[in-house]
Each structure stands twice: as C-alpha cells, then as structure tokens.
Design an enzyme around this catalytic site. Structure first.
Site, PDB file in Angstrom:
ATOM      1  N   ASP A  95       0.834  -1.210   0.000  1.00  0.00           N
ATOM      2  CA  ASP A  95       0.000   0.000   0.000  1.00  0.00           C
ATOM      3  C   ASP A  95       0.866   1.256   0.000  1.00  0.00           C
ATOM      4  O   ASP A  95       1.280   1.714   1.042  1.00  0.00           O
ATOM      5  CB  ASP A  95      -0.899  -0.038   1.237  1.00  0.00           C
ATOM      6  CG  ASP A  95      -1.955   1.029   1.258  1.00  0.00           C
ATOM      7  OD1 ASP A  95      -2.155   1.697   0.246  1.00  0.00           O
ATOM      8  OD2 ASP A  95      -2.583   1.190   2.326  1.00  0.00           O
TER       9      ASP A  95
ATOM     10  N   GLU B 154      -2.995  10.580   0.671  1.00  0.00           N
ATOM     11  CA  GLU B 154      -4.192   9.729   0.645  1.00  0.00           C
ATOM     12  C   GLU B 154      -4.483   9.154   2.021  1.00  0.00           C
ATOM     13  O   GLU B 154      -5.650   8.993   2.405  1.00  0.00           O
ATOM     14  CB  GLU B 154      -4.009   8.596  -0.365  1.00  0.00           C
ATOM     15  CG  GLU B 154      -5.266   7.773  -0.634  1.00  0.00           C
ATOM     16  CD  GLU B 154      -5.476   6.621   0.331  1.00  0.00           C
ATOM     17  OE1 GLU B 154      -6.604   6.093   0.394  1.00  0.00           O
ATOM     18  OE2 GLU B 154      -4.514   6.244   1.037  1.00  0.00           O
ATOM     19  N   GLU B 155      -3.432   8.841   2.768  1.00  0.00           N
ATOM     20  CA  GLU B 155      -3.614   8.185   4.060  1.00  0.00           C
ATOM     21  C   GLU B 155      -4.090   9.144   5.152  1.00  0.00           C
ATOM     22  O   GLU B 155      -4.474   8.697   6.232  1.00  0.00           O
ATOM     23  CB  GLU B 155      -2.298   7.531   4.508  1.00  0.00           C
ATOM     24  CG  GLU B 155      -1.774   6.442   3.572  1.00  0.00           C
ATOM     25  CD  GLU B 155      -2.576   5.150   3.639  1.00  0.00           C
ATOM     26  OE1 GLU B 155      -3.589   5.111   4.372  1.00  0.00           O
ATOM     27  OE2 GLU B 155      -2.195   4.181   2.965  1.00  0.00           O
TER      28      GLU B 155
END
Length: 460
Positions: A175, A207-208
């Site tokens: 990821d 994104e995280e």
C-alpha cells in the site's frame, strides 16, 4: 533525502541497461539455467547459505524493470506529509522514460482544515509528449502510513526455491507502491504498442491522511474532464472492486470537574461520563435503524464503528476533568449527514440518561465549549462509493476501506472508474506488510488487461 532518491534512480537506470532494446521491458524471469518454475542452482543451495540465497534473490529483482522500480520506491521513506523524496525520484524516473511530467504542489492543513501554503510536497502528473488530456488515467498514492519499515527479501522454502515465492517486505510494498510500480510499467507497455492512444499517470500525496493530494488535483486545471476511464490502484488481491463503504469520523470531548478522588461527589468525572456514551456508540452498527442504529445494506453488510483512541484524566487520585475519544465509522448505506444525526442523538441520549442535566453540543473543537460534552465531526465524510467492475476475467468484491475515489470530481458522462491492485489490505498497515514476486507480476498483468479494455473503449 535528495541523496537517497538520486542513488535509487542511478541504480535503477543502471539495471535497465541489461536490455535497452526497446521502451518495453522484458518481464520474463532471468534465465540462469534452471527450469521454468525454479532455479536449479538455488535448489541445490544449503538452506543455511543465507549470503548466496540473498545474492540470488537480488539478481531476480535486478533483472526486472518492474521489481527494480518497486524496490527503489519502497526504499525511499514517504510517510504522509513527507513525500518529497519519493516524488523527486519518481519524477526523474518518468522523465528518463520520455514522459512529460508536471509537478503540482499540495498545501498542508492547519487544525481547522484550511490549507497552509507550502512548496514542499507535490503530486505528479505525467503523460506522453503533448497529450496532456488523455482518455485513460492510472492513479495511485505515494504516501504511506508510519512507521517506516525497510525493504527486505526472504523466501519461505530456500531448499526448493521458486522466484515467484520470493517475499518482498517493507512499508509500502503493498500500500501503495505495488500499484505505483505496476501502473508505470503497464503504461510504458501500452504506449510502446499503441502510441496513438495516450495514457496519463497521476500519483498523489496525502491519501492516508485525508486526501488533500487528490482534492488538489480535482480542483485544478489538470482535471480536464477529457478522460473516459480512470484506474485507481489499491491492494485488492487482484480483484475488481465493485464499491467501498463510506466514511464518517468524529471526536467526543467530555468536560468534567476535578476533585480529590477521596471525595468524588465534589467533582464530576469526565471518564465516568464518557464510558456509557462509548458503550452506546459502539453498538450503533449492530442495532436496526428503527432502534436508533446506523443502516446496513445487502452489498456492503453492516456499518462498523471503531473507537480507535481514548484518553482521560491525569492521575488515579484525581477526579478526571477531561476525556476524549476518536471514532471512525464505515458506512454501509445512507447519507453521511443522516449518519451524523443518528450518532449525535445516540450520544445525547446516553449522556442525559447518565446525568439528566448533561448538555451535548456539536462543536468545531476550536472555540470555547458551550456544553459539557462536545461532538466534533471530521471534515471528511462521504457515503458508499459504487465502482465499475465490468471487465471479464477478474474476481469481483467490495472493500471496507476508504480511497481517493470520492475526492475526484468527475466531469463528463459515462466515465468508468476501476479499483484494482496486487497485495492484500489485511497486511497493508501492519508490521508484516509484504507481497510475493508472483503477486506483483500478476498484478501488472491485470493492469495491462484493464488498460487494453480502456483502449478498446477509446477506439469504439
């Protein structure tokens, strides 16, 4: 940081000289005299010969453009808000492959969610030549969760070695740097075969931690609306994802009154008031809407809640003045604003049942509290996200995690959105984040299939 990615780029480009015959890189195993599914030279190695085993595994990685790029990306630390080094490396790499590359700076957030201007981190948007508005776009994120875990190789059965079983471990191996590497190589392969059908690459930050990278792209001139297919990369175990759950997050802050623990009636414990609230919140996904619960659906199952953080008080002999809890909700159905109403009512009912004169208010968390109990909803909230899954040859599933898909405003009609990638989410944020060489290479083939189907749409 600068030296790290420059070293990675030099090493990667050097490895690509093994076969510089074309812009498409050979994905077949390096032939060192073994059979199709194993290396005889390694199969005869003493399992305890770790140095020789490591050397042979390194050769496998170095012989493949995909595996070498993946290694270079993972070796560069890129925890959210600190993606500059990996971004610089990836830009240089794409330049070296004759892509036109645009750097898009992304602001940081202050506690209110307002952007803070900075030129430190950036998205990467790449395309061939002057084709700045391609019909097909591949996109993934280049940030990872903490902590950084170094890249490493291992093999479960050294005595019966198979290259596809080499385990690649480290933060971001799954990821999302597996998808980043696969998408780059898939795009290069497509452009070599079909230079008349341009393809774009978008790699975003953050994104995280809220998705500001994708939101920045979405609200910019680069989001031209000329695309007909967007392929998002996330670990899906190489299945096409037909949709994912929505998201609501909130904080509960309870204000009590401190006192000596020997005389608790002189104060009001924030912790004691928090406990019945959290008990009620924790069951909202398990009870029907008719009883005050959150909705479920046949496609996504039940809504789930996670009380991920809780703290309160300063010492055992002091009645707690403050207590705080953070909760994440994965919505299986319904509108996020309706979910917020359900959550607020549940908190208020639990609080007033514990203490009749409790005051519960919705707050932004920054101003002086107007009640005993504040409910602070996060800035990011969205409902379920339905995604296309109409390409033959893939398993189809749904997932519970969030993605950047809801942060991209789609302009135009009949835009296909796909979510796909190698690796499993079950290890993505853990200490054991890893995938095998075989999984990574199979992931590349899946991306090639999706790109080919998108190219057919463009021709039709």
């Amino acid at each position: 940081m600068q030296k790290t990615y420059l070293w990675a780029l030099v090493s990667l480009l050097a490895s690509s000289l093994v076969d510089a015959r074309s812009a498409v890189f050979d994905q077949t195993p390096l032939d060192i005299g073994g059979s199709d599914d194993s290396f005889d030279s390694i199969a005869r190695i003493d399992p305890n010969s770790n140095d020789l085993l490591k050397s042979e595994m390194d050769k496998v990685i170095a012989s493949s453009e995909l595996l070498s790029l993946h290694r270079a990306l993972v070796e560069i630390k890129s925890i959210s808000d600190n993606e500059q080094a990996v971004g610089g490396f990836l830009m240089d790499y794409l330049y070296s492959k004759n892509f036109t590359v645009e750097k898009q700076f992304v602001d940081y957030d202050d506690p209110t969610g307002k952007p803070i201007r900075t030129n430190r981190r950036f998205n990467i948007y790449a395309y061939p030549g002057n084709s700045a508005s391609p019909g097909i776009i591949l996109t993934s994120h280049i940030d990872t969760v903490p902590p950084f875990i170094p890249y490493s190789l291992s093999h479960p059965e050294p005595a019966s070695f198979k290259r596809e079983d080499i385990l690649i471990s480290g933060r971001g191996t799954v990821d999302d740097k597996a998808s980043v590497a696969c998408q780059v190589i898939a795009a290069m392969d497509h452009l070599e075969k079909h230079p008349d059908i341009p393809i774009g690459l978008l790699f975003v930050v953050s994104e995280e931690v809220g998705g500001r990278g994708m939101s920045t792209f979405s609200n910019s001139r680069l989001n031209s609306g000329t695309y007909h297919t967007i392929i998002f990369g996330e670990p899906t175990e190489r299945a096409l994802v037909a949709g994912h759950k929505g998201m609501v997050s909130f904080t509960i802050r309870v204000h009590g009154k401190p006192a000596h623990s020997g005389y608790p009636w002189l104060g009001r414990s924030a912790v004691s008031e928090m406990l019945p609230i959290l008990t009620e919140v924790d069951r909202l996904g398990d009870i029907p809407v008719s009883q005050g619960g959150l909705p479920s659906s046949e496609k996504y199952g039940r809504t789930t809640l996670n009380i991920g953080f809780m703290s309160g008080g300063v010492a055992a002999n002091v009645v707690a003045e403050e207590a705080v809890a953070n909760v994440a909700v994965r919505l299986a159905a319904g509108d996020p604003e309706d979910a917020k109403d359900i959550i607020f009512r549940a908190i208020r009912n639990a609080a007033t049942k514990h203490r009749k004169d409790a005051t519960v208010v919705i707050s932004n968390g920054l101003e002086r509290p107007k009640g005993d109990i504040e409910v602070i909803f996060g800035l990011e909230a969205y409902g379920v996200v339905d995604i296309d899954a109409d390409v033959d040859g893939f398993n189809v599933t749904t997932v519970n995690y969030g993605t950047d898909i809801p942060h991209w405003k789609i302009y135009g009609d009949n835009v296909k959105r796909y979510l796909y990638g190698p690796g499993t989410i079950f290890v993505a944020h853990g200490k054991n984040e890893a995938l095998t060489v075989g999984e990574l290479e199979a992931g590349l083939e899946g991306y090639k299939t999706l790109v080919a189907k998108a190219a057919e749409r463009e021709r039709s």
